[in-house]
Design an enzyme around this catalytic site. Sequence first.
Site, PDB file in Angstrom:
ATOM      1  N   ARG A 240       0.883  -1.166   0.000  1.00 21.90           N
ATOM      2  CA  ARG A 240       0.000   0.000   0.000  1.00 21.90           C
ATOM      3  C   ARG A 240       0.921   1.217   0.000  1.00 21.90           C
ATOM      4  NH1 ARG A 240      -5.394   1.370   1.484  1.00 21.90           N
ATOM      5  NH2 ARG A 240      -5.570   3.377   2.547  1.00 21.90           N
TER       6      ARG A 240
ATOM      7  N   HIS B 218      -6.850   1.266  -7.156  1.00 23.99           N
ATOM      8  CA  HIS B 218      -7.185   0.560  -5.919  1.00 23.99           C
ATOM      9  C   HIS B 218      -8.001  -0.678  -6.308  1.00 23.99           C
ATOM     10  CE1 HIS B 218      -7.710  -0.241  -1.831  1.00 23.99           C
ATOM     11  NE2 HIS B 218      -8.334   0.844  -1.400  1.00 23.99           N
TER      12      HIS B 218
ATOM     13  N   GLN C 147     -10.242  -2.710  -3.794  1.00 21.63           N
ATOM     14  CA  GLN C 147     -11.487  -2.026  -3.444  1.00 21.63           C
ATOM     15  C   GLN C 147     -12.552  -2.267  -4.512  1.00 21.63           C
ATOM     16  OE1 GLN C 147     -12.206   0.002  -0.567  1.00 21.63           O
ATOM     17  NE2 GLN C 147     -14.232  -0.381  -1.414  1.00 21.63           N
TER      18      GLN C 147
ATOM     19  N   ASP D 246     -16.324   9.261  -2.597  1.00 23.66           N
ATOM     20  CA  ASP D 246     -15.077   9.107  -1.849  1.00 23.66           C
ATOM     21  C   ASP D 246     -14.747  10.468  -1.255  1.00 23.66           C
ATOM     22  OD1 ASP D 246     -12.696   8.141  -0.828  1.00 23.66           O
ATOM     23  OD2 ASP D 246     -11.708   7.871  -2.761  1.00 23.66           O
TER      24      ASP D 246
ATOM     25  N   CYS E 140     -16.066   3.979  -0.196  1.00 25.41           N
ATOM     26  CA  CYS E 140     -14.935   3.112   0.143  1.00 25.41           C
ATOM     27  C   CYS E 140     -14.423   3.347   1.561  1.00 25.41           C
ATOM     28  CB  CYS E 140     -13.815   3.282  -0.877  1.00 25.41           C
ATOM     29  SG  CYS E 140     -13.321   4.997  -1.145  1.00 25.41           S
TER      30      CYS E 140
ATOM     31  N   ARG F 130     -14.181  -6.507   1.427  1.00 26.72           N
ATOM     32  CA  ARG F 130     -12.736  -6.440   1.193  1.00 26.72           C
ATOM     33  C   ARG F 130     -12.082  -7.736   1.674  1.00 26.72           C
ATOM     34  NH1 ARG F 130     -10.092  -1.476   1.151  1.00 26.72           N
ATOM     35  NH2 ARG F 130      -8.224  -2.761   0.910  1.00 26.72           N
TER      36      ARG F 130
END
Length: 302
Positions: A100, A127, A130, A221, A261, A289
Amino acid sequence: MNDFLSLRDFTPDQVRHLLDLAADIKARPADFSGALKGKTLAMIFEKPSLRTRVTFDVGIQQLGGFSLYLSPAEINLGKRESIHDVAKNLERMVQGIMIRTFAHGIVEEMAKEAGVPIINGLTDYSHPCQAMADFLTIREVKGRTEVKLAFVGDGNNVAHSLMFAGALLGAHVAIVTPPGYEPKADATEWTERHAKATGARLTITNDPVEGVRDADVIYTDVWASMGQEGEAEARRKLFLPYQVNEKLVGHARPDVTFMHCLPAHRGEEVTAGVIDSPRAVVFQEAENRLHAQKAIMLELMK
Protein backbone atom coordinates in the site's frame (compact mmCIF):
# COMPACT_ATOMS: atom_id res chain seq x y z
CA MET A 1 -2.37 -14.98 -12.66
CA ASN A 2 1.02 -14.03 -11.21
CA ASP A 3 0.40 -10.61 -9.62
CA PHE A 4 -2.57 -8.37 -8.79
CA LEU A 5 -1.48 -4.87 -9.76
CA SER A 6 -4.37 -3.47 -11.80
CA LEU A 7 -7.67 -4.76 -13.13
CA ARG A 8 -6.41 -3.75 -16.57
CA ASP A 9 -4.24 -6.88 -16.46
CA PHE A 10 -7.20 -9.28 -16.44
CA THR A 11 -9.92 -10.57 -18.74
CA PRO A 12 -13.64 -10.42 -17.94
CA ASP A 13 -13.60 -14.19 -17.28
CA GLN A 14 -10.73 -13.88 -14.82
CA VAL A 15 -12.47 -11.11 -12.89
CA ARG A 16 -15.74 -13.05 -12.78
CA HIS A 17 -13.83 -16.11 -11.57
CA LEU A 18 -12.38 -14.08 -8.69
CA LEU A 19 -15.86 -12.80 -7.80
CA ASP A 20 -17.23 -16.35 -7.86
CA LEU A 21 -14.37 -17.54 -5.67
CA ALA A 22 -14.88 -14.66 -3.22
CA ALA A 23 -18.58 -15.52 -2.97
CA ASP A 24 -17.73 -19.18 -2.31
CA ILE A 25 -15.21 -18.25 0.38
CA LYS A 26 -17.74 -15.94 2.02
CA ALA A 27 -20.46 -18.62 1.97
CA ARG A 28 -18.22 -21.53 3.07
CA PRO A 29 -15.19 -20.12 4.93
CA ALA A 30 -14.42 -23.39 6.71
CA ASP A 31 -13.83 -25.12 3.36
CA PHE A 32 -10.85 -22.82 2.73
CA SER A 33 -9.44 -22.59 6.26
CA GLY A 34 -6.26 -24.51 5.48
CA ALA A 35 -5.82 -23.49 1.85
CA LEU A 36 -2.67 -21.41 2.47
CA LYS A 37 -1.33 -23.32 5.44
CA GLY A 38 2.25 -22.34 6.19
CA LYS A 39 2.26 -19.47 3.65
CA THR A 40 3.36 -15.96 4.72
CA LEU A 41 2.19 -12.62 3.32
CA ALA A 42 4.46 -9.61 3.83
CA MET A 43 2.39 -6.41 4.12
CA ILE A 44 4.27 -3.23 3.24
CA PHE A 45 2.48 -0.05 4.34
CA GLU A 46 3.79 3.29 3.11
CA LYS A 47 0.28 4.70 3.76
CA PRO A 48 -1.79 4.00 6.90
CA SER A 49 -4.99 1.96 6.72
CA LEU A 50 -7.83 0.42 8.70
CA ARG A 51 -9.62 -1.84 6.21
CA THR A 52 -6.59 -2.87 4.15
CA ARG A 53 -4.56 -3.78 7.25
CA VAL A 54 -7.32 -5.71 9.00
CA THR A 55 -8.70 -7.55 5.97
CA PHE A 56 -5.34 -8.78 4.68
CA ASP A 57 -4.15 -9.64 8.18
CA VAL A 58 -7.32 -11.52 9.11
CA GLY A 59 -7.76 -12.94 5.62
CA ILE A 60 -4.41 -14.68 5.33
CA GLN A 61 -4.85 -16.14 8.85
CA GLN A 62 -8.34 -17.43 8.00
CA LEU A 63 -6.76 -19.22 5.02
CA GLY A 64 -4.25 -20.89 7.34
CA GLY A 65 -1.30 -18.60 6.66
CA PHE A 66 0.54 -15.79 8.44
CA SER A 67 1.04 -12.08 7.91
CA LEU A 68 4.03 -9.85 8.57
CA TYR A 69 3.38 -6.10 8.95
CA LEU A 70 6.17 -3.83 7.69
CA SER A 71 5.80 -0.14 8.52
CA PRO A 72 7.32 2.82 6.62
CA ALA A 73 10.02 3.09 9.29
CA GLU A 74 11.08 -0.50 8.68
CA ILE A 75 11.07 -0.39 4.88
CA ASN A 76 10.97 3.18 3.47
CA LEU A 77 10.99 1.80 -0.07
CA GLY A 78 13.63 3.20 -2.37
CA LYS A 79 15.20 5.33 0.37
CA ARG A 80 16.45 3.18 3.22
CA GLU A 81 16.79 0.25 0.83
CA SER A 82 16.22 -0.11 -2.90
CA ILE A 83 13.06 -1.76 -4.23
CA HIS A 84 15.28 -4.35 -5.92
CA ASP A 85 16.96 -5.32 -2.66
CA VAL A 86 13.71 -5.40 -0.69
CA ALA A 87 12.19 -7.67 -3.35
CA LYS A 88 15.18 -9.99 -3.45
CA ASN A 89 15.21 -10.32 0.34
CA LEU A 90 11.49 -10.91 0.74
CA GLU A 91 11.13 -13.41 -2.10
CA ARG A 92 13.36 -15.81 -0.14
CA MET A 93 11.31 -15.47 3.05
CA VAL A 94 7.61 -15.06 2.15
CA GLN A 95 5.17 -16.39 -0.43
CA GLY A 96 3.41 -13.11 -1.26
CA ILE A 97 3.79 -9.34 -0.84
CA MET A 98 1.01 -6.77 -0.46
CA ILE A 99 2.00 -3.11 -0.91
CA ARG A 100 0.00 0.00 0.00
CA THR A 101 2.00 2.94 -1.30
CA PHE A 102 2.03 6.16 -3.31
CA ALA A 103 3.41 5.85 -6.85
CA HIS A 104 1.99 3.01 -8.96
CA GLY A 105 5.46 2.48 -10.39
CA ILE A 106 6.57 1.08 -7.04
CA VAL A 107 4.25 -1.95 -7.23
CA GLU A 108 5.16 -2.44 -10.90
CA GLU A 109 8.88 -2.40 -10.10
CA MET A 110 8.39 -4.75 -7.15
CA ALA A 111 6.51 -7.18 -9.39
CA LYS A 112 9.33 -7.03 -11.92
CA GLU A 113 11.99 -7.74 -9.31
CA ALA A 114 10.27 -10.22 -6.95
CA GLY A 115 9.81 -13.90 -7.66
CA VAL A 116 6.65 -14.07 -5.51
CA PRO A 117 3.18 -12.60 -6.20
CA ILE A 118 2.66 -8.87 -5.61
CA ILE A 119 -0.74 -7.47 -4.59
CA ASN A 120 -1.58 -3.78 -5.01
CA GLY A 121 -3.21 -2.71 -1.72
CA LEU A 122 -3.53 0.86 -3.06
CA THR A 123 -1.52 3.30 -5.14
CA ASP A 124 -2.20 6.88 -6.19
CA TYR A 125 -3.33 5.51 -9.57
CA SER A 126 -5.51 2.53 -8.70
CA HIS A 127 -7.18 0.56 -5.92
CA PRO A 128 -8.11 -2.79 -7.52
CA CYS A 129 -8.87 -4.66 -4.28
CA GLN A 130 -11.49 -2.03 -3.44
CA ALA A 131 -13.14 -2.35 -6.86
CA MET A 132 -13.32 -6.13 -6.48
CA ALA A 133 -15.06 -5.76 -3.11
CA ASP A 134 -17.36 -3.12 -4.62
CA PHE A 135 -18.53 -5.30 -7.49
CA LEU A 136 -18.90 -8.29 -5.17
CA THR A 137 -21.23 -6.07 -3.12
CA ILE A 138 -23.10 -4.85 -6.20
CA ARG A 139 -23.62 -8.44 -7.32
CA GLU A 140 -24.98 -9.35 -3.88
CA VAL A 141 -27.33 -6.36 -3.65
CA LYS A 142 -28.46 -6.02 -7.26
CA GLY A 143 -28.05 -9.60 -8.46
CA ARG A 144 -25.95 -8.50 -11.43
CA THR A 145 -22.94 -6.39 -12.37
CA GLU A 146 -24.52 -4.78 -15.43
CA VAL A 147 -25.68 -1.71 -13.51
CA LYS A 148 -25.32 2.04 -13.83
CA LEU A 149 -22.80 3.16 -11.22
CA ALA A 150 -22.39 6.91 -10.73
CA PHE A 151 -19.13 7.85 -9.01
CA VAL A 152 -19.44 11.42 -7.68
CA GLY A 153 -16.26 13.25 -6.71
CA ASP A 154 -12.58 13.33 -7.63
CA GLY A 155 -11.56 11.19 -10.62
CA ASN A 156 -9.03 9.42 -8.42
CA ASN A 157 -7.54 5.96 -7.93
CA VAL A 158 -10.86 4.48 -6.81
CA ALA A 159 -12.64 6.01 -9.82
CA HIS A 160 -10.02 4.49 -12.13
CA SER A 161 -10.46 0.99 -10.70
CA LEU A 162 -14.27 1.23 -10.83
CA MET A 163 -13.95 2.26 -14.49
CA PHE A 164 -11.71 -0.73 -15.25
CA ALA A 165 -13.98 -3.15 -13.38
CA GLY A 166 -17.06 -1.70 -15.05
CA ALA A 167 -15.55 -2.13 -18.50
CA LEU A 168 -14.79 -5.79 -17.78
CA LEU A 169 -18.14 -6.56 -16.11
CA GLY A 170 -20.56 -4.79 -18.46
CA ALA A 171 -21.44 -1.84 -16.22
CA HIS A 172 -22.26 1.74 -17.19
CA VAL A 173 -19.89 3.83 -15.07
CA ALA A 174 -20.59 7.57 -14.89
CA ILE A 175 -17.81 9.71 -13.43
CA VAL A 176 -19.29 12.96 -12.07
CA THR A 177 -16.59 15.46 -11.20
CA PRO A 178 -15.73 19.17 -11.21
CA PRO A 179 -13.92 20.47 -14.31
CA GLY A 180 -10.23 19.65 -14.09
CA TYR A 181 -10.68 16.65 -11.78
CA GLU A 182 -11.63 14.09 -14.42
CA PRO A 183 -9.91 10.67 -14.50
CA LYS A 184 -6.50 10.33 -16.17
CA ALA A 185 -6.66 10.27 -19.96
CA ASP A 186 -5.00 6.85 -20.24
CA ALA A 187 -7.54 5.36 -17.79
CA THR A 188 -10.40 6.79 -19.84
CA GLU A 189 -8.92 5.53 -23.11
CA TRP A 190 -8.41 1.98 -21.77
CA THR A 191 -11.92 1.86 -20.34
CA GLU A 192 -13.61 3.05 -23.54
CA ARG A 193 -11.61 0.59 -25.64
CA HIS A 194 -12.40 -2.46 -23.48
CA ALA A 195 -16.01 -1.52 -22.77
CA LYS A 196 -16.97 -2.30 -26.36
CA ALA A 197 -16.46 -6.04 -25.88
CA THR A 198 -18.78 -6.33 -22.85
CA GLY A 199 -21.47 -3.77 -23.68
CA ALA A 200 -20.19 -1.51 -20.92
CA ARG A 201 -20.29 2.29 -21.10
CA LEU A 202 -18.29 5.18 -19.66
CA THR A 203 -19.74 8.65 -19.18
CA ILE A 204 -17.72 11.57 -17.81
CA THR A 205 -19.70 14.67 -16.87
CA ASN A 206 -19.46 17.82 -14.75
CA ASP A 207 -23.23 17.81 -14.16
CA PRO A 208 -24.16 15.98 -10.91
CA VAL A 209 -27.87 15.68 -11.70
CA GLU A 210 -27.28 14.32 -15.18
CA GLY A 211 -24.57 11.98 -13.91
CA VAL A 212 -26.72 10.26 -11.29
CA ARG A 213 -29.89 10.13 -13.37
CA ASP A 214 -31.27 6.55 -13.38
CA ALA A 215 -28.25 5.28 -11.42
CA ASP A 216 -28.57 1.91 -9.69
CA VAL A 217 -25.61 2.76 -7.47
CA ILE A 218 -24.21 6.10 -6.30
CA TYR A 219 -20.64 5.97 -5.02
CA THR A 220 -18.46 8.67 -3.52
CA ASP A 221 -15.08 9.11 -1.85
CA VAL A 222 -13.38 11.78 0.24
CA TRP A 223 -12.62 15.01 -1.60
CA ALA A 224 -8.97 15.14 -0.49
CA SER A 225 -7.08 11.84 -0.29
CA MET A 226 -3.92 11.11 1.71
CA GLY A 227 -1.16 13.39 0.48
CA GLN A 228 -3.63 16.10 -0.61
CA GLU A 229 -4.26 17.60 2.83
CA GLY A 230 -2.87 20.96 1.69
CA GLU A 231 -5.60 21.18 -0.94
CA ALA A 232 -8.43 20.23 1.41
CA GLU A 233 -9.93 23.70 1.93
CA ALA A 234 -9.81 24.65 -1.76
CA ARG A 235 -11.28 21.29 -2.73
CA ARG A 236 -14.08 21.65 -0.17
CA LYS A 237 -15.38 24.80 -1.86
CA LEU A 238 -15.01 23.36 -5.36
CA PHE A 239 -16.61 19.99 -4.57
CA LEU A 240 -19.52 21.22 -2.43
CA PRO A 241 -21.95 21.18 -5.40
CA TYR A 242 -21.02 17.49 -5.78
CA GLN A 243 -22.06 16.48 -2.27
CA VAL A 244 -24.14 13.31 -2.26
CA ASN A 245 -27.22 14.47 -0.37
CA GLU A 246 -30.88 13.52 -0.32
CA LYS A 247 -31.74 15.95 -3.13
CA LEU A 248 -29.09 14.53 -5.48
CA VAL A 249 -30.01 10.95 -4.62
CA GLY A 250 -33.58 11.78 -5.61
CA HIS A 251 -32.51 11.93 -9.27
CA ALA A 252 -31.32 8.30 -9.25
CA ARG A 253 -33.48 5.18 -9.39
CA PRO A 254 -35.93 4.75 -6.47
CA ASP A 255 -34.05 1.64 -5.31
CA VAL A 256 -30.60 3.26 -5.63
CA THR A 257 -27.84 1.83 -3.43
CA PHE A 258 -25.24 4.11 -1.82
CA MET A 259 -21.58 3.05 -1.57
CA HIS A 260 -18.42 4.62 -0.15
CA CYS A 261 -14.94 3.11 0.14
CA LEU A 262 -14.44 4.80 3.56
CA PRO A 263 -13.29 6.63 5.58
CA ALA A 264 -16.26 8.98 5.19
CA HIS A 265 -16.61 12.62 6.23
CA ARG A 266 -20.29 13.16 6.99
CA GLY A 267 -21.35 16.66 6.00
CA GLU A 268 -18.70 16.89 3.28
CA GLU A 269 -18.82 14.40 0.38
CA VAL A 270 -21.97 12.76 1.79
CA THR A 271 -24.68 13.73 4.26
CA ALA A 272 -25.42 11.62 7.32
CA GLY A 273 -28.95 11.23 5.99
CA VAL A 274 -27.61 9.28 2.99
CA ILE A 275 -24.75 7.25 4.44
CA ASP A 276 -26.72 6.25 7.54
CA SER A 277 -29.87 5.38 5.60
CA PRO A 278 -31.07 1.87 4.70
CA ARG A 279 -29.96 2.46 1.10
CA ALA A 280 -26.29 2.51 2.20
CA VAL A 281 -24.26 -0.73 2.14
CA VAL A 282 -20.90 0.74 3.16
CA PHE A 283 -20.20 -1.77 5.93
CA GLN A 284 -21.20 -4.76 3.80
CA GLU A 285 -18.85 -3.29 1.19
CA ALA A 286 -16.06 -2.95 3.78
CA GLU A 287 -16.55 -6.55 4.93
CA ASN A 288 -16.31 -7.71 1.33
CA ARG A 289 -12.74 -6.44 1.19
CA LEU A 290 -11.98 -9.48 3.37
CA HIS A 291 -13.64 -12.01 1.07
CA ALA A 292 -12.41 -10.46 -2.20
CA GLN A 293 -8.83 -10.31 -0.95
CA LYS A 294 -8.95 -13.89 0.35
CA ALA A 295 -9.89 -14.91 -3.20
CA ILE A 296 -6.98 -12.90 -4.62
CA MET A 297 -4.48 -14.34 -2.14
CA LEU A 298 -5.75 -17.86 -2.71
CA GLU A 299 -5.50 -17.54 -6.48
CA LEU A 300 -1.97 -16.10 -6.35
CA MET A 301 -0.39 -17.99 -3.44
CA LYS A 302 -1.94 -21.48 -3.56
